[in-house]
Enzyme design. Sequence first.
Site, PDB file in Angstrom:
ATOM      1  CB  CYS A 230      -1.161   0.161   1.021  1.00 36.20           C
ATOM      2  SG  CYS A 230      -2.256  -0.839   1.438  1.00 36.20           S
TER       3      CYS A 230
HETATM    4  C1  BEZ Z   1       0.363  -4.523   1.891  1.00 40.45           C
HETATM    5  O1  BEZ Z   1       0.144  -3.777   1.283  1.00 40.45           O
HETATM    6  O2  BEZ Z   1       1.851  -4.762   2.180  1.00 40.45           O
HETATM    7  C2  BEZ Z   1      -0.278  -5.590   2.499  1.00 40.45           C
HETATM    8  C3  BEZ Z   1      -1.547  -5.151   3.168  1.00 40.45           C
HETATM    9  C4  BEZ Z   1      -2.567  -6.318   3.221  1.00 40.45           C
HETATM   10  C5  BEZ Z   1      -2.770  -7.827   3.736  1.00 40.45           C
HETATM   11  C6  BEZ Z   1      -1.424  -7.054   2.731  1.00 40.45           C
HETATM   12  C7  BEZ Z   1      -0.516  -6.852   1.764  1.00 40.45           C
END
Ligand code: BEZ
Length: 211
Positions: free
Chosen positions: A45
């Site tokens: 994210c």
């Molecule tokens: C991420 O942004 O890396 C992420 C967010 C939630 C679950 C898995 C990965």
Amino acid sequence: MAIRLGDIAPDFTADTTQGTISFHEWLGDSWGVLFSHPKDFTPVCTTELGYVARIKPEFDKRNVKVIGLSVDSVESHNKWEGDIGETQGTPVNFPMIGDPDRTVSDLYDMIHPNANDTLTVRSVFVIGPDKKVKLTITYPASTGRNFDEILRVIDSLQLTAKYKVATPVNWTDGNDVIIGAAVSDDEAKTLFPNGWKTVKPYLRVLPQPGK
Ligand code: BEZ
């Protein structure tokens, strides 16, 4: 219920990192991209939000407003934004909705319980100036999106809203386009007086109009 292409994008009022926003009013006459991410302070994210901030001028050029969302609070978004600016090189320059009570997430069906029953998936909605949904895409949490592809689709959506054409596989702005299947040859002669190439009667190709 799932939101389908052609539906009016549900309206809402929500707290964001840029104050309270009434969605339809905020969109005004612009196009819009509403996208969710699963969780603040997570790696994928962080890269996505930083990239959207970096290419925001490309959305501006196309008269598109961008707004993000997760089930975290506005306070959390505000704290995380510091990390995004620091690590991704561009400060977040668009509003992020705080949706801890899931009002907007539920309205847009962004929580897919068989994937994760508390976090939003990576949803993307492109909304036209008529407030209708033009594109929906859903990615899992483990896969960062390609926001250049979102820009590419917006180019196609804006072109095909203006001219009776469609865009072929992997089309990008400036490449040849296809005359829409519903357009007769007679109508096409009026619409495209410079002509086209007939590959098959149903496959008529011409340079991108307006270029
Ligand atoms: C991420 O942004 O890396 C992420 C967010 C939630 C679950 C898995 C990965």
